[in-house]
Scaffold this motif. Structure first.
Motif, PDB file in Angstrom:
ATOM      1  N   GLY A 225       7.862   5.417 -10.822  1.00  0.00           N
ATOM      2  CA  GLY A 225       7.117   6.164 -11.833  1.00  0.00           C
ATOM      3  C   GLY A 225       5.695   5.658 -11.996  1.00  0.00           C
ATOM      4  N   ASP A 226       5.246   4.758 -11.105  1.00  0.00           N
ATOM      5  CA  ASP A 226       3.890   4.213 -11.202  1.00  0.00           C
ATOM      6  C   ASP A 226       2.847   5.281 -10.832  1.00  0.00           C
ATOM      7  OD1 ASP A 226       5.040   1.859 -11.877  1.00  0.00           O
ATOM      8  OD2 ASP A 226       4.464   0.752 -10.072  1.00  0.00           O
ATOM      9  N   ALA A 250       7.053   0.567  -3.182  1.00  0.00           N
ATOM     10  CA  ALA A 250       8.356   1.188  -3.441  1.00  0.00           C
ATOM     11  C   ALA A 250       8.509   2.508  -2.700  1.00  0.00           C
ATOM     12  CB  ALA A 250       8.543   1.410  -4.946  1.00  0.00           C
ATOM     13  N   ASN A 251       7.425   3.282  -2.626  1.00  0.00           N
ATOM     14  CA  ASN A 251       7.555   4.613  -2.005  1.00  0.00           C
ATOM     15  C   ASN A 251       6.450   4.954  -1.014  1.00  0.00           C
ATOM     16  OD1 ASN A 251       5.402   5.004  -3.732  1.00  0.00           O
ATOM     17  ND2 ASN A 251       6.546   6.296  -5.190  1.00  0.00           N
ATOM     18  N   GLY A 252       5.526   4.024  -0.793  1.00  0.00           N
ATOM     19  CA  GLY A 252       4.466   4.238   0.185  1.00  0.00           C
ATOM     20  C   GLY A 252       3.352   5.137  -0.290  1.00  0.00           C
ATOM     21  N   LEU A 306      12.753  11.185  -8.070  1.00  0.00           N
ATOM     22  CA  LEU A 306      11.539  10.442  -7.712  1.00  0.00           C
ATOM     23  C   LEU A 306      11.876   9.162  -6.952  1.00  0.00           C
ATOM     24  CD1 LEU A 306       9.129  10.629 -10.805  1.00  0.00           C
ATOM     25  CD2 LEU A 306       8.985  11.850  -8.636  1.00  0.00           C
ATOM     26  N   ALA A 307      13.106   8.668  -7.112  1.00  0.00           N
ATOM     27  CA  ALA A 307      13.502   7.433  -6.439  1.00  0.00           C
ATOM     28  C   ALA A 307      13.959   7.664  -5.004  1.00  0.00           C
ATOM     29  CB  ALA A 307      14.616   6.749  -7.238  1.00  0.00           C
ATOM     30  N   GLY A 308      13.875   8.897  -4.530  1.00  0.00           N
ATOM     31  CA  GLY A 308      14.195   9.173  -3.136  1.00  0.00           C
ATOM     32  C   GLY A 308      15.625   8.810  -2.770  1.00  0.00           C
ATOM     33  N   SER A 328      12.418  -6.741   3.350  1.00  0.00           N
ATOM     34  CA  SER A 328      12.557  -6.513   4.797  1.00  0.00           C
ATOM     35  C   SER A 328      11.271  -5.964   5.405  1.00  0.00           C
ATOM     36  CB  SER A 328      13.718  -5.543   5.067  1.00  0.00           C
ATOM     37  OG  SER A 328      13.391  -4.232   4.619  1.00  0.00           O
ATOM     38  N   GLU A 329      10.451  -5.332   4.565  1.00  0.00           N
ATOM     39  CA  GLU A 329       9.187  -4.782   5.048  1.00  0.00           C
ATOM     40  C   GLU A 329       8.039  -5.781   4.933  1.00  0.00           C
ATOM     41  OE1 GLU A 329      10.318  -0.148   3.825  1.00  0.00           O
ATOM     42  OE2 GLU A 329       8.877  -1.303   2.626  1.00  0.00           O
ATOM     43  N   GLY A 330       8.335  -6.977   4.440  1.00  0.00           N
ATOM     44  CA  GLY A 330       7.345  -8.042   4.394  1.00  0.00           C
ATOM     45  C   GLY A 330       6.428  -8.001   3.188  1.00  0.00           C
ATOM     46  N   ASN A 331       6.815  -7.244   2.147  1.00  0.00           N
ATOM     47  CA  ASN A 331       5.924  -7.117   0.982  1.00  0.00           C
ATOM     48  C   ASN A 331       6.430  -7.841  -0.263  1.00  0.00           C
ATOM     49  OD1 ASN A 331       3.808  -5.562   2.100  1.00  0.00           O
ATOM     50  ND2 ASN A 331       5.148  -3.748   2.074  1.00  0.00           N
ATOM     51  N   LEU A 332       7.508  -8.609  -0.121  1.00  0.00           N
ATOM     52  CA  LEU A 332       7.978  -9.444  -1.231  1.00  0.00           C
ATOM     53  C   LEU A 332       7.370 -10.831  -1.054  1.00  0.00           C
ATOM     54  CD1 LEU A 332       9.802 -10.043  -3.694  1.00  0.00           C
ATOM     55  CD2 LEU A 332      11.619 -10.637  -2.073  1.00  0.00           C
ATOM     56  N   ILE A 333       6.592 -11.255  -2.040  1.00  0.00           N
ATOM     57  CA  ILE A 333       5.939 -12.563  -1.953  1.00  0.00           C
ATOM     58  C   ILE A 333       6.855 -13.659  -2.477  1.00  0.00           C
ATOM     59  CG2 ILE A 333       3.977 -13.928  -2.784  1.00  0.00           C
ATOM     60  CD1 ILE A 333       2.371 -11.307  -2.832  1.00  0.00           C
TER      61      ILE A 333
END
Length: 870
Positions: A225-226, A250-252, A306-308, A328-333
């Protein structure tokens, strides 16, 4: 006298059938216009189940006031009623349907409401039975329910009136959403607690430059919802990125990076995700910047389209799955374990979801201001006991927010708003539209507190100008816990002020919460709840009532301690046995009018003068709602003065040959017991009725009696002298025991006052001392004398009549240390400027009198020790 008391007190036999008899004879029915009215409207229990121990405390306090005022001669209205409790009752009915393998959606709204009304009737009967077991002196001819026809009329009238005045409106706002109950909640239906949680740090890439920055959140599932990322316009780290776009991991989707001063440069990473439909602060930012407000969850707490790929998934399961995917996509710090303050539903205890919804609201500011203005008017202010809660009440009104009053339920007052099927026109009216086929009524119901706020006046027939409304409004006293000052007291205040131009009640007596013996709040999870009905079965309702109302001062929490309930039962048993003694010693066929107080002995005069003191003190404290002080005074008078001392003293006259003295003592016993049961009746209605009917009486029931009045024309009694003699008897018994003397051993004693003056032996008092302590009171003693402190003076005994000088020194040393501690304490109090300035003059004088007495007694002890040590 109609009956004798059983040999042993049995609460079941005393209580059985009595309440129904009282109700059937109309003892509690108000309406005697020859008397001044007094009104208490019961805080309505909801129809979700049985009364808990807090209800018992609440009800007993109200009933004590009601019975006291009835005895004082008021036309007492104690009005019963129940609350429909929208969310709680619907949840119970839903659970019952679920146990039958169906849901409310299977049977539809109309059939569901039929089942809800069946529930109400079933549990209303249970509550009435429990009211009876508690002994509540309620006027059942006036019982009300928040959804009865008259109340429905009042609720619709208030809603429509406020709407027409512009004080009710409909709008989109972030509200507290309960996903389990599927309804909106007001702010005060939400509580906060520290819960373990996690802070998730995600990598956001800038679309135009490939720069990266970090955004942190505790609720990753709301990222669907951002609508933007927000930074502070003065933050040098991000100023160059404002106007560009970041990729939502979250959704690109590319979302704009905007600047708003709400963001704190020093907090977190400095970059904040904005979810306008699921956060009140984000909603405010979206309003300022004209941003969309997409909702990414369903009302049941699952994700929407909206959450696909997570559509239909529970919000927490979605959180976990989404974080795994982003990782898994490398975007969690990183993920940090945290403890944060989380909102929970007061009804279902589930975690609240901030949720954008179209709801009905009340504009609270003008209503609150009217109440606050009248709090400065002595004739219109609501008086709080204790007074400190007045400030709590006023502070909440000063900082009040608009009240969300719509609830997404079926059980409750349906909102009287209709929408035209073709034009969408909104019609708010107290009656259905003339062409109902063209209109659809709003599906929502009103917050339960909306109708409960009308309780003080709608129960009396308002908006009609009924006879009861004219006579019994405003109410005199409201009794409630401090935990619902905001929920209920404040709302009654502003609705009453707005619609009746008056305060709802003159006084509010605030009590605390009942906790367990360890001081913990009672809860299902701890398994420490108390069922008052089980306590009544074991100890009787009189014992429970006396415990509940005499073990805590107004506004304070109370601990439920079974031993104290048992102590109350023991007190009742003491009264019972004393009553049996009195009855057995009254003349056969004695009538109330036969009491003759013309030839009183010194101890008859003493107990009657003490009774006068007690009546005066108890009445004064009843008026101030200081029931703990009342209980302590009555306990001390009945147990100590009457049972332990006067009953024993009375045996001299009762067993003597002087018939005139015997009749005077019989009359004194009767007069005292008659007054005692009337003083105790508000606290112990059942046992006092039983005793009242067993002694000479003038009324059909103690419920029809009057409050005791001060006895006039009594011979003067030197209460101080009697207190001194009683203290001397206690001390002589103690000394004999310490020195291994038989109780029957006669010793000689001399008494002096605090100034060292010998107190001459009084024939009447001397006889009491001789009989009860086996001591001969003489005016002069020579030789070595042992000294003992007593009330208002000192007691002297020839040392030769005692057997252990060393024991005397040991006792005197202990007494010296005790007096030193008292002198330090009293001196400290009297040297405190705050005490001298704030304490009542009488209290300061009493403390000075105590210090003077301590110093004089201390000097006597020191002098005696000097003699023994020389």
């Amino acid at each position: 006298m109609e009956k004798n008391l059983a040999q042993k007190y049995n609460h079941t036999e005393v209580e059985e059938g009595r309440y129904d008899e009282w109700v059937s004879k109309g003892y509690f029915t108000a309406g005697d216009k020859s008397k001044d009215p007094f009104t208490i409207v019961i805080p309505p229990p909801n129809v979700t189940g049985i009364l808990h121990i807090g209800h018992a405390w609440d009800n007993t306090l109200q009933d004590i006031i009601s019975r006291y005022k009835r005895l004082q001669g008021f036309d007492m209205l104690y009005l019963p009623g129940m609350d429909h409790a929208g969310i709680a009752t619907q949840a119970r009915v839903d659970a019952r349907l679920k146990s039958e393998g169906i849901s409310r959606y299977d049977i539809g709204r109309e059939k569901f409401l039929e089942r809800a009304w069946e529930w109400k009737e079933e549990y209303a009967a249970v509550i009435r039975k429990q009211w009876g077991k508690l002994g509540n002196s309620l006027d059942y001819t006036r019982e009300r329910f928040t959804m009865d026809d008259g109340f429905n009329d009042a609720v619709r009238h208030v809603f429509v009136s406020l709407y027409n005045e512009g004080l009710i409106y409909r709008g989109w706002r972030i509200i507290n959403w309960d996903p389990e109950a599927r309804t909106a909640l007001s702010n005060i239906e939400v509580y906060y607690q520290d819960d373990p949680g996690k802070m998730y740090y995600f990598n956001y890439k800038v679309e135009e430059t490939n720069d990266c920055f970090t955004v942190a959140t505790t609720r990753p599932e709301t990222m669907f919802g951002d609508v933007c990322v927000v930074v502070n316009p003065d933050d040098d780290r991000f100023r160059h990125l404002v106007g560009k776009h970041a990729i939502n991991p979250a959704n690109g989707e590319a979302i704009e990076i905007i600047a708003d001063s709400y963001v704190d440069v020093e907090f977190g990473t400095g970059a904040m995700k904005c979810t306008p439909a699921h956060d009140p602060n984000d909603f405010a930012i979206a309003e300022r910047h004209g941003l969309p407000k997409p909702i990414c969850m369903n009302p049941d707490g699952t994700m929407n389209e909206l959450a696909g790929e997570y559509n239909g998934m529970d919000r927490y399961e979605c959180r976990d799955r989404l974080v795994e995917r982003i990782k898994s996509e490398g975007n969690l710090i990183k993920i940090e374990d945290i403890t944060h303050n989380v909102a929970h539903s007061e009804r279902t205890h589930c975690v609240i979801e901030p949720y954008l919804s179209e709801q009905w609201f009340v504009k609270m500011k003008p209503l609150a201001e009217d109440v606050l203005k009248n709090q400065n008017d002595p004739d219109q202010r609501i008086n709080f006991y204790p007074e400190r809660f007045s400030r709590v009440f006023e502070q909440w009104l000063e900082n009040i927010e608009d009240w969300c009053i719509s609830r997404q339920l079926w059980w409750g007052h349906r909102i009287p708003a209709w929408y035209h099927k073709e034009t969408g026109e909104v019609l708010v009216t107290e009656i259905e539209p003339e062409d109902p086929e063209n209109w659809v009524q709003d599906e929502d119901v009103l917050d339960t507190w909306f109708s409960s706020a009308l309780w003080p006046f709608a129960t009396l027939g308002w908006p009609e100008n009924t006879e009861d409304y004219q006579r019994y409004y405003p109410n005199d006293t409201m009794v409630t816990g401090y935990d619902i000052i905001f929920f209920w007291v404040a709302r009654m205040a502003f609705q009453s002020r707005h619609f009746t131009h008056n305060r709802p009640f003159k006084d509010v007596l605030i009590h605390g919460l009942i906790r367990d013996a360890q001081g913990r709040k009672m809860s299902k999870s701890l398994g420490n709840g108390i069922d008052p009905m089980q306590v009544i079965d074991e100890y009787g309702v009189d014992a429970l009532r006396f415990f509940l109302t005499t073990n805590s001062t107004p506004g304070q929490d109370m601990r439920y301690i079974p031993e104290k309930v048992e102590a109350s039962w023991n007190f009742i048993n003491k009264i019972w046995n004393a009553s049996r003694f009195v009855i057995m010693n009254l003349p056969e066929g004695m009538k109330a009018s036969d009491a003759d107080l013309s030839s009183l002995s010194v101890y008859d005069a003493w107990i009657l003068n003490r009774l006068n003191q007690v009546i005066e003190h108890v009445t004064a404290n009843m008026e101030k709602y200081e029931f703990a002080l009342v209980g302590n005074e009555l306990y001390s008078f009945v147990w100590d003065d009457f049972c332990s001392w006067y009953v024993e003293m009375s045996k001299s006259s009762l067993n003597g040959d002087n018939q005139e003295a015997k009749r005077a003592t019989q009359s004194t016993l009767y007069v005292c017991l008659n007054a005692i049961v009337r003083l105790l009746h508000p606290f112990m209605p059942f046992v006092t009725e039983e005793i009242y009917l067993a002694i000479p009486h003038t009324k059909e029931s103690i419920n029809l009696e009057s409050w005791p009045k001060i006895l006039n024309d009594l011979p003067e009694s030197d209460l101080e002298s009697m207190e001194r003699v009683i203290s001397a008897i206690q001390k002589i018994r103690e000394v004999k025991n310490t020195n291994d003397l038989k109780p029957s051993a006669v010793i000689h004693v001399m008494l002096k006052d605090l100034n060292g003056n010998v107190i001459k032996a009084d024939p009447g008092l001397s006889a009491i001392l001789s009989k009860m302590a086996k001591a001969e009171w003489i005016d002069s003693l020579e030789g070595d004398l042992t000294v003992e402190n007593i009330h208002g003076g000192n007691l002297y005994i020839p040392s030769s009549e005692l057997s252990d000088p060393e024991e005397e020194k040991k006792k005197l040393t202990a007494e010296k240390e005790r007096l030193e501690a008292e002198i330090r304490r009293s001196s400290g109090i009297l040297s405190n400027p705050g005490f001298l300035k704030k304490a009542p003059e009488a209290k300061v004088a009493e403390e000075r009198r105590k210090l003077d007495a301590y110093n004089k007694q201390y000097q006597v002890i020191v002098d005696r020790l000097n003699v023994l040590n020389s």
